[in-house]
Design a protein around this motif. Structure first.
Motif, PDB file in Angstrom:
ATOM      1  N   LEU A 198       0.845  -1.192   0.000  1.00 32.32           N
ATOM      2  CA  LEU A 198       0.000   0.000   0.000  1.00 32.32           C
ATOM      3  C   LEU A 198       0.883   1.246   0.000  1.00 32.32           C
ATOM      4  O   LEU A 198       1.278   1.748   1.040  1.00 32.32           O
ATOM      5  N   ILE A 199       1.263   1.694  -1.152  1.00 32.15           N
ATOM      6  CA  ILE A 199       2.213   2.801  -1.286  1.00 32.15           C
ATOM      7  C   ILE A 199       1.608   3.876  -2.175  1.00 32.15           C
ATOM      8  O   ILE A 199       0.972   3.587  -3.185  1.00 32.15           O
ATOM      9  N   ILE A 200       1.792   5.111  -1.782  1.00 29.54           N
ATOM     10  CA  ILE A 200       1.387   6.220  -2.659  1.00 29.54           C
ATOM     11  C   ILE A 200       2.557   6.550  -3.575  1.00 29.54           C
ATOM     12  O   ILE A 200       3.675   6.806  -3.099  1.00 29.54           O
ATOM     13  N   ILE A 201       2.337   6.468  -4.829  1.00 31.17           N
ATOM     14  CA  ILE A 201       3.393   6.768  -5.801  1.00 31.17           C
ATOM     15  C   ILE A 201       3.312   8.254  -6.167  1.00 31.17           C
ATOM     16  O   ILE A 201       2.254   8.732  -6.601  1.00 31.17           O
ATOM     17  N   HIS A 202       4.437   8.973  -5.892  1.00 32.99           N
ATOM     18  CA  HIS A 202       4.476  10.387  -6.263  1.00 32.99           C
ATOM     19  C   HIS A 202       4.735  10.490  -7.765  1.00 32.99           C
ATOM     20  O   HIS A 202       5.754   9.988  -8.264  1.00 32.99           O
ATOM     21  N   LEU A 203       3.811  11.110  -8.466  1.00 31.60           N
ATOM     22  CA  LEU A 203       3.929  11.214  -9.917  1.00 31.60           C
ATOM     23  C   LEU A 203       4.017  12.669 -10.351  1.00 31.60           C
ATOM     24  O   LEU A 203       3.417  13.557  -9.729  1.00 31.60           O
ATOM     25  N   SER A 204       4.769  12.911 -11.353  1.00 29.91           N
ATOM     26  CA  SER A 204       4.770  14.239 -11.995  1.00 29.91           C
ATOM     27  C   SER A 204       4.198  14.074 -13.394  1.00 29.91           C
ATOM     28  O   SER A 204       4.452  13.076 -14.070  1.00 29.91           O
ATOM     29  N   PHE A 205       3.398  15.009 -13.770  1.00 27.09           N
ATOM     30  CA  PHE A 205       2.722  14.940 -15.069  1.00 27.09           C
ATOM     31  C   PHE A 205       3.269  16.029 -15.991  1.00 27.09           C
ATOM     32  O   PHE A 205       3.533  17.161 -15.577  1.00 27.09           O
ATOM     33  N   SER A 206       3.397  15.673 -17.225  1.00 28.18           N
ATOM     34  CA  SER A 206       3.690  16.666 -18.259  1.00 28.18           C
ATOM     35  C   SER A 206       2.869  16.283 -19.481  1.00 28.18           C
ATOM     36  O   SER A 206       2.601  15.104 -19.713  1.00 28.18           O
ATOM     37  N   GLN A 207       2.433  17.247 -20.195  1.00 26.38           N
ATOM     38  CA  GLN A 207       1.618  16.932 -21.352  1.00 26.38           C
ATOM     39  C   GLN A 207       2.096  17.728 -22.560  1.00 26.38           C
ATOM     40  O   GLN A 207       2.646  18.808 -22.438  1.00 26.38           O
ATOM     41  N   SER A 208       1.878  17.134 -23.682  1.00 22.10           N
ATOM     42  CA  SER A 208       2.270  17.810 -24.927  1.00 22.10           C
ATOM     43  C   SER A 208       1.262  17.444 -26.008  1.00 22.10           C
ATOM     44  O   SER A 208       0.600  16.409 -25.921  1.00 22.10           O
ATOM     45  N   ALA A 209       1.124  18.275 -26.950  1.00 22.61           N
ATOM     46  CA  ALA A 209       0.172  18.036 -28.024  1.00 22.61           C
ATOM     47  C   ALA A 209       0.923  17.500 -29.240  1.00 22.61           C
ATOM     48  O   ALA A 209       1.939  18.030 -29.653  1.00 22.61           O
ATOM     49  N   ARG A 210       0.449  16.423 -29.758  1.00 20.50           N
ATOM     50  CA  ARG A 210       1.008  15.828 -30.965  1.00 20.50           C
ATOM     51  C   ARG A 210      -0.105  15.765 -32.007  1.00 20.50           C
ATOM     52  O   ARG A 210      -0.883  14.822 -32.024  1.00 20.50           O
ATOM     53  N   GLY A 211      -0.157  16.765 -32.790  1.00 20.19           N
ATOM     54  CA  GLY A 211      -1.241  16.836 -33.754  1.00 20.19           C
ATOM     55  C   GLY A 211      -2.551  17.011 -33.023  1.00 20.19           C
ATOM     56  O   GLY A 211      -2.743  17.957 -32.263  1.00 20.19           O
ATOM     57  N   LYS A 212      -3.483  16.084 -33.232  1.00 25.54           N
ATOM     58  CA  LYS A 212      -4.784  16.151 -32.571  1.00 25.54           C
ATOM     59  C   LYS A 212      -4.826  15.321 -31.292  1.00 25.54           C
ATOM     60  O   LYS A 212      -5.867  15.201 -30.673  1.00 25.54           O
ATOM     61  N   GLU A 213      -3.672  14.665 -30.941  1.00 30.25           N
ATOM     62  CA  GLU A 213      -3.642  13.832 -29.732  1.00 30.25           C
ATOM     63  C   GLU A 213      -2.942  14.552 -28.600  1.00 30.25           C
ATOM     64  O   GLU A 213      -2.015  15.323 -28.811  1.00 30.25           O
ATOM     65  N   CYS A 214      -3.417  14.266 -27.389  1.00 27.21           N
ATOM     66  CA  CYS A 214      -2.796  14.820 -26.177  1.00 27.21           C
ATOM     67  C   CYS A 214      -2.054  13.680 -25.480  1.00 27.21           C
ATOM     68  O   CYS A 214      -2.646  12.668 -25.147  1.00 27.21           O
ATOM     69  N   VAL A 215      -0.765  13.827 -25.265  1.00 20.90           N
ATOM     70  CA  VAL A 215       0.064  12.761 -24.670  1.00 20.90           C
ATOM     71  C   VAL A 215       0.561  13.205 -23.306  1.00 20.90           C
ATOM     72  O   VAL A 215       1.034  14.332 -23.143  1.00 20.90           O
ATOM     73  N   CYS A 216       0.412  12.303 -22.305  1.00 17.73           N
ATOM     74  CA  CYS A 216       0.886  12.584 -20.946  1.00 17.73           C
ATOM     75  C   CYS A 216       2.066  11.680 -20.616  1.00 17.73           C
ATOM     76  O   CYS A 216       2.009  10.464 -20.841  1.00 17.73           O
ATOM     77  N   ASP A 217       3.094  12.264 -20.093  1.00 16.49           N
ATOM     78  CA  ASP A 217       4.242  11.484 -19.613  1.00 16.49           C
ATOM     79  C   ASP A 217       4.188  11.414 -18.091  1.00 16.49           C
ATOM     80  O   ASP A 217       4.095  12.438 -17.417  1.00 16.49           O
TER      81      ASP A 217
END
Length: 458
Positions: A9-28
Motif C-alpha cells: 500500500l504505497i502512494i506513488i508520487h507522480l509528476s505529469f507533463s503533457q504535450s500536443a502531438r497533432g490532434k492527440e494529447c500525450v501525458c508522460d
C-alpha cells in the motif's frame, strides 16, 4: 495484516507533463520516488522463514528438559548416598555401595556432557540469529519509509488498543469460586493456575497425540516417586499396557521404563479405551473396551475387575468432551482423583447428556457409591477434574488458552458457571487432565506433550 503486505500500500508520487502531438494529447508519467526494493523484502521474508525452521519449539524446550533431568538425577544420587550410609554395616556393603554411586555419577556425567554440547550449539545459534535479526531490523526500517499511508503505524496502534481491551476484560472483577470448607481439605478456594511447571515430549515424540500420565494418588510405601504413562497407540483410541518410570527425570529422558501389559493385543477385551484414566492404590481405573463399564486393573496381580455404569450412560463417542473446533474422541468417561479417592464423570440419556459424577469404591471388585447429577452438558466441556469433592470443568477459548469456567460442589450441590481461571496452553488441545492431591498439580497430556500446572489456592 503482515508487514510485507502492508508495504504494497504505497502512494506513488507522480509528476505529469503533457504535450500536443497533432490532434492527440500525450501525458508522460514519471515516478519521483525511488523504486520499491522488492528483492530486499523477499530476502527479509526468506531469512525470517529460515529462523523459524531453525529455532523450533522442540529445540527451545530441550535445554529445559536436560536441566530438569540433571536436577532430578543429582537429587536421586543424594538420596542413594543417604540410603547406603544407613544400610552400611561395618563396611560389609562398602564395595557394592561405591559401585552404585559410581554408576550414578557416570550417568550424571553423561548428562552434563550432553548439556555442555547443546549449550555450545545454542550459543552459536544465538549469535547467528542475533546478527540475522539485526540485519532484518535495518532492512525493515528502510522498507518502512515506503509506507506513505502509515499503514504499519496504524496497524500497530490497533494491535495495542486490542491488547489493552483484553487486559481490561481480564481485570474485571468476577465472583470468587466456591470456598472448600476446612473440615475436608483446608485448601481454600482455587484462584489461579500457574505454569506449566513441566513441559516435555515423551520418548514416543509426536507419534501419539492421545494419552495420559501422572503419579499414583495413593502409592504403596516405597513407590511414592514413580510415574506412569499410557499412550493410545492404536488409532489414538486404544492402549493395552502401562509404562512406569522411577522418577520424573527418567520419564522425560526415557530411561529404564517398566511395561505392564493388560492384554497381549490391541484392541480386545479389557483394553483401555480413551485417554481418561487414573492410578490409585497401584490400580489403574479406565473405560473398558466397547462397554459402559469401569475397568479396574491391579498392577501387581494383573487382574481386571469391572463395574457397569447405568445402561443409558454414554460410551463409544456418544457423549465425548468437545468444543466447536473438534471432538476429543472416546472421552465419554473421565476419571478423576482427589483427597478422598476416585470418581468417574460421564453423561447419560436420562440426564439429557448432562454430566454425572459417581464416586468409585476402590474395593475389589469396584462399586459405584454416591452419585450427583449436574446441569452442565458434557459436549460443551473439554475436560474435568476434582479437588476436595468439587468438580471443575474446562472449556476451549483459543489455541493458547483453556478456561476453568464451572464448578459443582458435591457437598452443597452448588453449581457455578462464572469462573474465569485461565490455563496457558503450549499445544492446541488438552486430551487428558487430572489433579494429584499429593502435590496439588494438574497433570496434562496435550498433543503428545506432557505438562504439569500448579493450582494456586487462597
Amino acid at each position: 495484516m503482515s508487514q510485507s503486505n502492508a508495504f504494497i500500500l504505497i502512494i506513488i508520487h507522480l509528476s505529469f507533463s503533457q504535450s500536443a502531438r497533432g490532434k492527440e494529447c500525450v501525458c508522460d508519467l514519471k515516478n519521483v520516488d525511488p523504486p520499491f526494493p522488492k528483492n530486499e523484502l523477499t530476502e527479509v521474508e526468506t531469512t525470517a522463514l529460515q529462523c523459524i525452521k531453525t529455532i523450533t519449539l522442540e529445540k527451545m524446550t530441550e535445554l529445559d528438559r536436560l536441566v530438569l533431568g540433571l536436577q532430578q538425577r543429582i537429587k536421586q544420587l543424594d538420596d542413594t548416598v543417604i540410603m547406603l550410609e544407613k544400610e552400611d554395616n561395618r563396611n560389609i556393603y562398602g564395595a557394592v555401595s561405591l559401585r552404585i554411586i559410581e554408576l550414578e555419577i557416570s550417568e550424571i556425567q553423561d548428562l552434563v556432557d550432553k548439556l555442555n554440547r547443546i549449550t555450545k550449539n545454542y550459543q552459536h545459534l544465538s549469535v547467528q540469529t542475533a546478527d540475522q535479526l539485526s540485519a532484518m531490523k535495518d532492512s525493515m526500517v528502510k522498507l518502512e519509509k515506503f509506507d506513505k499511508m502509515q499503514t504499519i503505524k496504524k496497524y500497530r496502534e490497533i494491535q495495542i488498543k486490542k491488547k489493552l481491551e483484553e487486559c481490561k476484560k481480564e481485570l474485571k472483577a468476577t465472583a470468587p469460586p466456591p470456598t472448600v470448607s476446612s473440615d475436608r481439605c483446608g485448601l481454600g478456594r482455587l484462584v489461579s493456575v500457574a505454569g506449566p511447571r513441566t513441559y516435555s515430549l515423551t520418548v514416543y515424540s509426536t507419534s501419539y497425540p492421545y494419552g495420559a500420565w501422572g503419579r499414583d494418588a495413593k502409592p504403596a510405601p516405597g513407590e511414592e516417586k514413580k510415574y506412569w504413562l499410557v499412550v493410545l497407540s492404536s488409532s489414538n483410541v486404544y492402549g493395552h499396557f502401562i509404562r512406569q518410570y522411577n522418577t520424573l527425570s527418567t520419564l522425560i529422558l526415557g530411561i529404564g521404563p517398566k511395561d505392564t501389559y493388560i492384554s497381549s493385543s490391541n484392541p480386545t477385551t479389557n483394553t483401555i479405551q480413551g485417554p481418561n484414566m487414573v492410578m490409585y492404590g497401584n490400580t489403574l481405573y479406565y473405560n473398558c473396551y466397547n462397554t459402559y463399564s469401569v475397568c479396574q486393573f491391579n498392577m501387581t496381580t494383573r487382574a481386571v475387575s469391572t463395574v457397569a455404569l447405568p445402561n443409558d450412560a454414554g460410551y463409544n463417542n456418544k457423549f465425548p468432551f468437545a468444543h466447536l473446533g473438534t471432538t476429543y474422541i472416546y472421552t465419554d468417561m473421565d476419571f478423576a482423583t482427589d483427597e478422598s479417592g476416585v470418581y468417574v464423570i460421564y453423561a447419560s440419556t436420562s440426564n439429557f447428556g448432562n454430566i454425572i459424577i459417581s464416586k468409585v469404591e476402590t474395593s475389589d471388585p469396584p462399586a459405584l457409591n454416591q452419585t450427583w447429577s449436574t446441569s452442565l452438558h458434557k459436549k460443551t466441556v473439554t475436560n474435568t477434574f476434582m479437588v476436595c469433592g468439587v468438580l471443575y470443568a474446562t472449556r476451549y477459548l483459543d489455541k493458547e488458552r483453556e478456561e476453568i469456567f464451572y464448578t459443582y460442589d458435591t457437598k452443597t450441590n452448588e453449581e457455578r458457571y462464572d469462573l474465569r481461571i485461565h490455563i496457558k496452553k503450549m499445544q492446541t488441545n488438552i486430551e487428558f487432565l487430572n489433579y494429584d492431591p499429593r502435590d496439588h498439580l494438574l497433570y496434562v497430556y496435550s498433543d503428545a506433550y506432557i505438562l504439569t500446572y500448579e493450582l494456586i489456592f487462597q
